[in-house]
Design a protein around this motif. Sequence first.
Motif, PDB file in Angstrom:
ATOM      1  N   ASP A  72      -2.413  44.932  -2.427  1.00  0.00           N
ATOM      2  CA  ASP A  72      -0.999  45.344  -2.338  1.00  0.00           C
ATOM      3  C   ASP A  72      -0.847  46.652  -1.554  1.00  0.00           C
ATOM      4  OD1 ASP A  72      -0.185  43.144  -3.741  1.00  0.00           O
ATOM      5  OD2 ASP A  72       0.002  44.173  -5.669  1.00  0.00           O
ATOM      6  N   LYS A  73      -1.890  47.476  -1.589  1.00  0.00           N
ATOM      7  CA  LYS A  73      -1.844  48.755  -0.874  1.00  0.00           C
ATOM      8  C   LYS A  73      -2.271  48.632   0.589  1.00  0.00           C
ATOM      9  CE  LYS A  73      -2.566  51.479  -5.080  1.00  0.00           C
ATOM     10  NZ  LYS A  73      -3.497  52.340  -5.859  1.00  0.00           N
ATOM     11  N   GLY A  74      -2.608  47.418   1.012  1.00  0.00           N
ATOM     12  CA  GLY A  74      -2.864  47.177   2.423  1.00  0.00           C
ATOM     13  C   GLY A  74      -4.271  47.438   2.914  1.00  0.00           C
ATOM     14  N   VAL A  75      -5.286  47.310   2.044  1.00  0.00           N
ATOM     15  CA  VAL A  75      -6.659  47.533   2.513  1.00  0.00           C
ATOM     16  C   VAL A  75      -7.087  46.400   3.440  1.00  0.00           C
ATOM     17  CG1 VAL A  75      -7.290  48.819   0.440  1.00  0.00           C
ATOM     18  CG2 VAL A  75      -7.731  46.354   0.536  1.00  0.00           C
ATOM     19  N   ILE A  76      -7.963  46.722   4.381  1.00  0.00           N
ATOM     20  CA  ILE A  76      -8.467  45.706   5.310  1.00  0.00           C
ATOM     21  C   ILE A  76      -9.777  45.100   4.815  1.00  0.00           C
ATOM     22  CG2 ILE A  76      -7.333  46.692   7.327  1.00  0.00           C
ATOM     23  CD1 ILE A  76      -9.990  48.031   8.049  1.00  0.00           C
ATOM     24  N   ALA A  77     -10.395  45.738   3.834  1.00  0.00           N
ATOM     25  CA  ALA A  77     -11.631  45.230   3.238  1.00  0.00           C
ATOM     26  C   ALA A  77     -11.809  45.878   1.875  1.00  0.00           C
ATOM     27  CB  ALA A  77     -12.835  45.533   4.129  1.00  0.00           C
ATOM     28  N   ILE A  78     -12.541  45.179   1.007  1.00  0.00           N
ATOM     29  CA  ILE A  78     -12.828  45.707  -0.329  1.00  0.00           C
ATOM     30  C   ILE A  78     -14.338  45.799  -0.517  1.00  0.00           C
ATOM     31  CG2 ILE A  78     -12.701  45.279  -2.818  1.00  0.00           C
ATOM     32  CD1 ILE A  78     -10.035  43.870  -2.352  1.00  0.00           C
ATOM     33  N   ILE A  79     -14.801  46.961  -0.936  1.00  0.00           N
ATOM     34  CA  ILE A  79     -16.182  47.140  -1.365  1.00  0.00           C
ATOM     35  C   ILE A  79     -16.208  46.957  -2.876  1.00  0.00           C
ATOM     36  CG2 ILE A  79     -18.099  48.771  -1.586  1.00  0.00           C
ATOM     37  CD1 ILE A  79     -17.079  50.143   0.960  1.00  0.00           C
ATOM     38  N   GLY A  80     -16.952  45.985  -3.345  1.00  0.00           N
ATOM     39  CA  GLY A  80     -16.996  45.741  -4.790  1.00  0.00           C
ATOM     40  C   GLY A  80     -17.590  44.360  -5.071  1.00  0.00           C
ATOM     41  N   HIS A  81     -18.046  44.163  -6.235  1.00  0.00           N
ATOM     42  CA  HIS A  81     -18.033  44.999  -7.436  1.00  0.00           C
ATOM     43  C   HIS A  81     -19.466  45.334  -7.798  1.00  0.00           C
ATOM     44  CE1 HIS A  81     -13.704  44.249  -8.345  1.00  0.00           C
ATOM     45  NE2 HIS A  81     -13.923  43.223  -7.558  1.00  0.00           N
ATOM     46  N   SER A  82     -19.673  46.060  -8.901  1.00  0.00           N
ATOM     47  CA  SER A  82     -21.029  46.468  -9.254  1.00  0.00           C
ATOM     48  C   SER A  82     -21.752  45.443 -10.122  1.00  0.00           C
ATOM     49  CB  SER A  82     -20.997  47.814  -9.989  1.00  0.00           C
ATOM     50  OG  SER A  82     -20.183  47.736 -11.133  1.00  0.00           O
ATOM     51  N   GLN A  83     -21.067  44.383 -10.539  1.00  0.00           N
ATOM     52  CA  GLN A  83     -21.688  43.347 -11.362  1.00  0.00           C
ATOM     53  C   GLN A  83     -21.331  41.971 -10.821  1.00  0.00           C
ATOM     54  OE1 GLN A  83     -20.453  43.934 -15.426  1.00  0.00           O
ATOM     55  NE2 GLN A  83     -21.328  45.989 -15.554  1.00  0.00           N
ATOM     56  N   SER A  84     -22.218  41.019 -11.033  1.00  0.00           N
ATOM     57  CA  SER A  84     -21.966  39.654 -10.567  1.00  0.00           C
ATOM     58  C   SER A  84     -20.743  39.049 -11.237  1.00  0.00           C
ATOM     59  CB  SER A  84     -23.198  38.780 -10.832  1.00  0.00           C
ATOM     60  OG  SER A  84     -24.280  39.152 -10.009  1.00  0.00           O
ATOM     61  N   ASP A  85     -20.622  39.236 -12.549  1.00  0.00           N
ATOM     62  CA  ASP A  85     -19.516  38.614 -13.281  1.00  0.00           C
ATOM     63  C   ASP A  85     -18.153  39.105 -12.802  1.00  0.00           C
ATOM     64  OD1 ASP A  85     -21.295  37.142 -14.708  1.00  0.00           O
ATOM     65  OD2 ASP A  85     -21.012  38.167 -16.618  1.00  0.00           O
ATOM     66  N   THR A  86     -18.040  40.404 -12.529  1.00  0.00           N
ATOM     67  CA  THR A  86     -16.749  40.928 -12.085  1.00  0.00           C
ATOM     68  C   THR A  86     -16.425  40.462 -10.669  1.00  0.00           C
ATOM     69  OG1 THR A  86     -17.920  43.007 -11.580  1.00  0.00           O
ATOM     70  CG2 THR A  86     -16.613  42.942 -13.603  1.00  0.00           C
ATOM     71  N   THR A  87     -17.452  40.373  -9.822  1.00  0.00           N
ATOM     72  CA  THR A  87     -17.221  39.859  -8.469  1.00  0.00           C
ATOM     73  C   THR A  87     -16.780  38.404  -8.511  1.00  0.00           C
ATOM     74  OG1 THR A  87     -18.895  41.356  -7.565  1.00  0.00           O
ATOM     75  CG2 THR A  87     -18.247  39.495  -6.191  1.00  0.00           C
ATOM     76  N   LEU A  88     -17.436  37.602  -9.327  1.00  0.00           N
ATOM     77  CA  LEU A  88     -17.087  36.192  -9.434  1.00  0.00           C
ATOM     78  C   LEU A  88     -15.645  35.997  -9.923  1.00  0.00           C
ATOM     79  CD1 LEU A  88     -20.391  34.801 -10.974  1.00  0.00           C
ATOM     80  CD2 LEU A  88     -19.423  34.133  -8.773  1.00  0.00           C
ATOM     81  N   SER A  89     -15.187  36.879 -10.774  1.00  0.00           N
ATOM     82  CA  SER A  89     -13.833  36.722 -11.329  1.00  0.00           C
ATOM     83  C   SER A  89     -12.750  36.989 -10.294  1.00  0.00           C
ATOM     84  CB  SER A  89     -13.646  37.659 -12.530  1.00  0.00           C
ATOM     85  OG  SER A  89     -13.665  39.011 -12.121  1.00  0.00           O
ATOM     86  N   SER A  90     -12.990  37.931  -9.385  1.00  0.00           N
ATOM     87  CA  SER A  90     -11.951  38.279  -8.412  1.00  0.00           C
ATOM     88  C   SER A  90     -12.141  37.581  -7.066  1.00  0.00           C
ATOM     89  CB  SER A  90     -11.922  39.795  -8.186  1.00  0.00           C
ATOM     90  OG  SER A  90     -13.105  40.230  -7.550  1.00  0.00           O
ATOM     91  N   TYR A  91     -13.311  37.025  -6.843  1.00  0.00           N
ATOM     92  CA  TYR A  91     -13.645  36.390  -5.564  1.00  0.00           C
ATOM     93  C   TYR A  91     -12.601  35.355  -5.104  1.00  0.00           C
ATOM     94  CZ  TYR A  91     -16.108  33.045  -2.525  1.00  0.00           C
ATOM     95  OH  TYR A  91     -16.443  32.158  -1.519  1.00  0.00           O
ATOM     96  N   PRO A  92     -12.196  34.393  -5.968  1.00  0.00           N
ATOM     97  CA  PRO A  92     -11.236  33.389  -5.486  1.00  0.00           C
ATOM     98  C   PRO A  92      -9.918  34.007  -5.000  1.00  0.00           C
ATOM     99  CG  PRO A  92     -12.222  32.682  -7.552  1.00  0.00           C
ATOM    100  CD  PRO A  92     -12.602  34.124  -7.359  1.00  0.00           C
ATOM    101  N   TYR A  93      -9.429  35.005  -5.712  1.00  0.00           N
ATOM    102  CA  TYR A  93      -8.156  35.632  -5.321  1.00  0.00           C
ATOM    103  C   TYR A  93      -8.300  36.381  -3.997  1.00  0.00           C
ATOM    104  CZ  TYR A  93      -4.005  38.550  -5.349  1.00  0.00           C
ATOM    105  OH  TYR A  93      -2.828  39.163  -4.983  1.00  0.00           O
TER     106      TYR A  93
END
Length: 372
Positions: free
Chosen positions: A94-115
């Motif tokens: 929403d703040k207009g980033v061109i890329a995201i660095i993240g996350h520090s755990q596999s589970d958290t990355t998997l949860s946000s990956y589809p979105y």
Amino acid sequence: MKNMVIKMSLFLMISIFLLFSCDILKQKEYKIGLSINLSGTGGLSGEYIRDGAMLAVEEINQKGGINKIPLRLIIEDDKGTKEGALEADKRLIDKGVIAIIGHSQSDTTLSSYPYVMSKNILLITAFTATKKLSYIDDLFFRTSVDTVSYGNALSNHLKNKKIDSVAFIIDFTNQSFGEEFYEETKKKISIRDKIFTIKSKDINNLDEIVYEIVKMNPKAVCFLTEVIMTGILSQKLRKLGYKGEFIATIWAQTNDLLKVGGDAVEGINIISYIDSQLDNEGYKRFIDNLMKEFPKSSPARSMRSYELVYILADVLKEVKKVNSEEMKRVLLSKKFNTISGELSFDQFGDINRPVYLITIEKGRFIRKGQLF
């Protein structure tokens, strides 16, 4: 007629160049998101990751930014939870980033990956190891190895040491990482083993687990746990007289292991792709600057986010247009000189790099050799 064709071709080339140039010139700043755990379990490691990213952005901007356009790092706390990761990434987009660095755990990355993928945003990490994101043609990139590589490395170590019995302690705050690490190890070696599960937020059963492991008396205990828990469990096991080998993962490769584990972690072996004895000028400069700006930080964590920012900066210098597909094209087409060495991505955004055996000796992390 021939001159007219040449003039038209030159006009077209100049127009295309100006079109791309105008798109770049419109940029007042490049917004990069950092979505990391700062307040949940293991949040101290997230602070180290933040330190490295902030240092890289500061250095790049001091040198004039990207073609005189500054980088801006926008940080969101994912709280170390699946829900927190998704909300953090939504805020960054929403703040207009061109890329995201993240996350520090596999589970958290998997949860946000589809979105994140649905929003056509580049997601890059140096921390997520799950094999569930391997071999996919998408906008996900990583400089970390996956759990298949870790499993190969651990099985090789167990074979080398002739270890035939292991107690695995899996921290379910990062369940995918622990379970996959275990599964990939078991594919390569036949051992007598037992799994013990914990969740760092609920540690009421630690004494019960420790007593059970001492009773089992395996030749090794493998901690698939975050750094603080690795230190605590090491202390408890040594206090009860366990004398077998301790094995940990990159998850525990910070100085906090020494602070919490004390003498109990002397001799512990760590499976990691981070070389603990880098000696190049870029790395030395990074250490000097990190200790000046963030004297309490941990290089093994901070250097990974530091590298990611520099990789994105290199990409932005070469893009013809600022969008995810163009950034992906550059990421796949070149080699990157980083403080840990030359890196390049395969067609799926994954990376091949060595996995080392790191041993704590006299309070220092010593590279003992390459396992995979």
